[in-house]
Structures are given as structure tokens and as C-alpha cells.
Design an enzyme around this catalytic site. Structure first.
Site, PDB file in Angstrom:
ATOM      1  N   TRP A  29      48.515  33.648  44.458  1.00  0.00           N
ATOM      2  CA  TRP A  29      48.105  33.751  43.053  1.00  0.00           C
ATOM      3  C   TRP A  29      48.533  35.065  42.409  1.00  0.00           C
ATOM      4  O   TRP A  29      48.832  35.107  41.216  1.00  0.00           O
ATOM      5  CB  TRP A  29      46.574  33.599  42.938  1.00  0.00           C
ATOM      6  CG  TRP A  29      46.095  32.273  43.408  1.00  0.00           C
ATOM      7  CD1 TRP A  29      45.467  31.995  44.586  1.00  0.00           C
ATOM      8  CD2 TRP A  29      46.242  31.006  42.731  1.00  0.00           C
ATOM      9  NE1 TRP A  29      45.207  30.641  44.688  1.00  0.00           N
ATOM     10  CE2 TRP A  29      45.673  30.019  43.564  1.00  0.00           C
ATOM     11  CE3 TRP A  29      46.798  30.615  41.521  1.00  0.00           C
ATOM     12  CZ2 TRP A  29      45.644  28.662  43.216  1.00  0.00           C
ATOM     13  CZ3 TRP A  29      46.778  29.267  41.171  1.00  0.00           C
ATOM     14  CH2 TRP A  29      46.205  28.321  42.016  1.00  0.00           C
ATOM     15  N   ARG A  44      38.132  31.798  40.033  1.00  0.00           N
ATOM     16  CA  ARG A  44      37.080  31.678  41.035  1.00  0.00           C
ATOM     17  C   ARG A  44      35.671  31.735  40.430  1.00  0.00           C
ATOM     18  O   ARG A  44      34.687  31.676  41.172  1.00  0.00           O
ATOM     19  CB  ARG A  44      37.262  32.741  42.129  1.00  0.00           C
ATOM     20  CG  ARG A  44      38.598  32.582  42.858  1.00  0.00           C
ATOM     21  CD  ARG A  44      38.704  33.405  44.108  1.00  0.00           C
ATOM     22  NE  ARG A  44      37.865  32.915  45.180  1.00  0.00           N
ATOM     23  CZ  ARG A  44      38.154  31.899  45.977  1.00  0.00           C
ATOM     24  NH1 ARG A  44      39.257  31.205  45.822  1.00  0.00           N
ATOM     25  NH2 ARG A  44      37.328  31.555  46.943  1.00  0.00           N
ATOM     26  N   TYR A  54      33.711  38.245  35.548  1.00  0.00           N
ATOM     27  CA  TYR A  54      35.021  37.814  36.054  1.00  0.00           C
ATOM     28  C   TYR A  54      36.054  38.133  34.981  1.00  0.00           C
ATOM     29  O   TYR A  54      35.710  38.635  33.902  1.00  0.00           O
ATOM     30  CB  TYR A  54      34.997  36.305  36.355  1.00  0.00           C
ATOM     31  CG  TYR A  54      36.177  35.804  37.174  1.00  0.00           C
ATOM     32  CD1 TYR A  54      36.464  36.355  38.423  1.00  0.00           C
ATOM     33  CD2 TYR A  54      37.003  34.791  36.696  1.00  0.00           C
ATOM     34  CE1 TYR A  54      37.547  35.891  39.174  1.00  0.00           C
ATOM     35  CE2 TYR A  54      38.083  34.316  37.440  1.00  0.00           C
ATOM     36  CZ  TYR A  54      38.348  34.879  38.673  1.00  0.00           C
ATOM     37  OH  TYR A  54      39.417  34.436  39.411  1.00  0.00           O
TER      38      TYR A  54
HETATM   39  N1  GSH Z   1      36.856  35.534  48.468  1.00  0.00           N
HETATM   40  C1  GSH Z   1      36.588  36.223  47.235  1.00  0.00           C
HETATM   41  C2  GSH Z   1      35.799  35.296  46.297  1.00  0.00           C
HETATM   42  O1  GSH Z   1      35.915  34.085  46.441  1.00  0.00           O
HETATM   43  O2  GSH Z   1      35.049  35.814  45.461  1.00  0.00           O
HETATM   44  C3  GSH Z   1      37.904  36.645  46.611  1.00  0.00           C
HETATM   45  C4  GSH Z   1      37.665  37.527  45.397  1.00  0.00           C
HETATM   46  C5  GSH Z   1      38.976  37.968  44.793  1.00  0.00           C
HETATM   47  O3  GSH Z   1      40.009  38.127  45.492  1.00  0.00           O
HETATM   48  N2  GSH Z   1      38.939  38.197  43.499  1.00  0.00           N
HETATM   49  C6  GSH Z   1      40.119  38.631  42.794  1.00  0.00           C
HETATM   50  C7  GSH Z   1      40.011  40.087  42.448  1.00  0.00           C
HETATM   51  O4  GSH Z   1      38.924  40.640  42.358  1.00  0.00           O
HETATM   52  C8  GSH Z   1      40.249  37.844  41.487  1.00  0.00           C
HETATM   53  S1  GSH Z   1      40.421  36.112  41.817  1.00  0.00           S
HETATM   54  N3  GSH Z   1      41.165  40.708  42.213  1.00  0.00           N
HETATM   55  C9  GSH Z   1      41.246  42.075  41.761  1.00  0.00           C
HETATM   56  C10 GSH Z   1      41.496  43.045  42.859  1.00  0.00           C
HETATM   57  O5  GSH Z   1      41.546  42.660  44.049  1.00  0.00           O
HETATM   58  O6  GSH Z   1      41.656  44.219  42.547  1.00  0.00           O
END
Ligand code: GSH
Length: 199
Positions: free
Chosen positions: A104, A14, A8
Site C-alpha cells: 500500500w 483501516r 485516522y
Molecule cells: N496492523 C495495524 C492496524 O491494523 O492498525 C497497522 C497500522 C498501520 O500500519 N497504519 C498505517 C500508518 O499508521 C496507516 S494504514 N502509517 C503511518 C506510519 O507508519 O507512519
């Protein structure tokens, strides 16, 4: 024991619910935190291109709540009966539905602040009232012992209270639940030693 690697950003976000579950169970894992600057290079290598992901002996599990539910089951924190498990899942999903209202990733700080203020002022009270009613005078949200639903409340409310410190002042039972979670020795130790991050 399997080899666990949790990937992460350097945030609670998360992944923190899974870090709580690792801390509580005492299972060893690699807490792999990637730099935001490195994400574009890493993203294409991740199935479904989102994090967190958990590797279990090389098998990659995505979706934070699927990861956490798996860890909760492995650690006896998913609920003691099928009905308790369903209730714990439902509470986690209810809190998560609320957390997902927030923009966010919004870059415009004015837009972000306005949306956060609106949600915290106008939408949070209903969730807090319902959670407080559900908890009642019990020690834990579901059943007679701690579950991952209690952990999720603590993790998410920590972020919410950082945004609005008086958010839950009218709900001492929900604040006391936070205290109970944070007083669990393994959780207290994790909170003490985890990297200090804004979210
Ligand atoms: N529903 C997914 C979970 O709970 O794992 C959401 C995952 C998610 O949106 N992760 C974000 C991410 O990977 C970070 S909180 N963001 C980078 C991107 O989308 O490029």
C-alpha cells in the site's frame, strides 16, 4: 455512553470497518481525519505510532482489528456464540492476511502497479473461491445474522473492486453479500454521506 474519538487519515483504509460498526450501532463518535502533512508532528504523540487509534473516554486503543472487534462485541456483531465469534475472527483475519499482501505504501508507481496486478490476478482467485465456498448459500458469512466479518468483506472488497472491477464476477454469491451489507439502512446512509476518498 463513552466519548469515542477515532483517529485516522482521510481514507477508508483501516478505519472504515470501525466506521461501519459505529454507523450500524448508531453510537456517536468523533471521526477525526488527519492530514498526511500533519502526520509527522502527530506520530510521536500516538502510542505505537500507527493509526487508526480509538479513544474511549481517553483510553487509547490501537490496532484496527482490535478496535473493530471491541466495537463489534459492544454492538452484538461479533457472533452469537463463542464458536461464531471465533469463525468471524477467522474470516476477518483471512481477508486481512490477503489485504496485507499489497504494498500500500509503495511510492514507485510501476513497482506498485506490477505488485497489485500480480496479487489481483494470481492470488485473489484462491481467496474468492474459499470465501464463496465458506459462504455457500447462506445470507451471512457466520451464523444467521450479519456480523463484522460481513462488514469486513464489504469494506475490503470495495477497495479491491476499485482496483479491478471484474474481480468477483465469477462469484455472484459474494457480490450479493456486498449488496446485502450495503442495503442495511444504516450502512446505506453511511456510504451515501461518507467523504469520497480513493481508498
Ligand atoms: N496492523 C495495524 C492496524 O491494523 O492498525 C497497522 C497500522 C498501520 O500500519 N497504519 C498505517 C500508518 O499508521 C496507516 S494504514 N502509517 C503511518 C506510519 O507508519 O507512519
Amino acid at each position: 455512553m463513552p466519548h469515542y474519538k477515532l483517529t485516522y487519515f482521510n481514507l477508508r483504509g483501516r478505519a472504515e470497518i470501525s466506521r461501519y460498526l459505529f454507523a450500524y450501532s448508531g453510537k456517536k463518535y468523533e471521526d477525526h481525519r488527519i492530514e498526511v502533512a500533519d502526520w509527522p508532528k502527530i506520530k510521536p504523540t500516538i502510542p505505537f505510532h500507527k493509526i487508526p487509534v480509538l479513544e474511549v473516554d481517553g483510553v487509547i486503543i490501537h490496532q484496527s482489528l482490535a478496535i473493530a472487534r471491541y466495537l463489534a462485541r459492544e454492538s452484538g456483531l461479533a457472533g452469537q456464540t463463542p464458536v461464531e465469534q471465533a469463525l468471524a475472527d477467522a474470516i476477518v483475519d483471512t481477508i486481512d492476511d490477503f489485504m496485507m499482501l499489497f504494498p500500500w505504501a509503495e511510492k514507485n508507481q510501476d513497482v506498485r502497479k506490477q505488485a497489485f496486478d500480480d496479487i489481483l490476478t494470481n492470488k485473489a482467485p484462491e481467496l474468492l473461491k474459499d470465501l464463496d465456498t465458506f459462504l455457500g448459500d447462506n445470507n451471512w458469512l457466520v451464523g444467521k445474522s450479519v456480523t463484522w466479518a460481513d462488514f469486513y468483506w464489504d469494506v475490503c472488497s470495495t477497495t479491491l473492486l476499485a482496483c479491478k472491477p471484474d474481480l468477483a464476477d465469477s462469484y455472484p454469491r459474494l457480490l450479493a453479500l456486498r449488496d446485502r451489507v450495503q442495503a442495511l439502512p444504516a450502512i446505506a446512509a453511511w456510504i451515501q454521506k461518507r467523504p469520497k476518498t480513493i481508498m
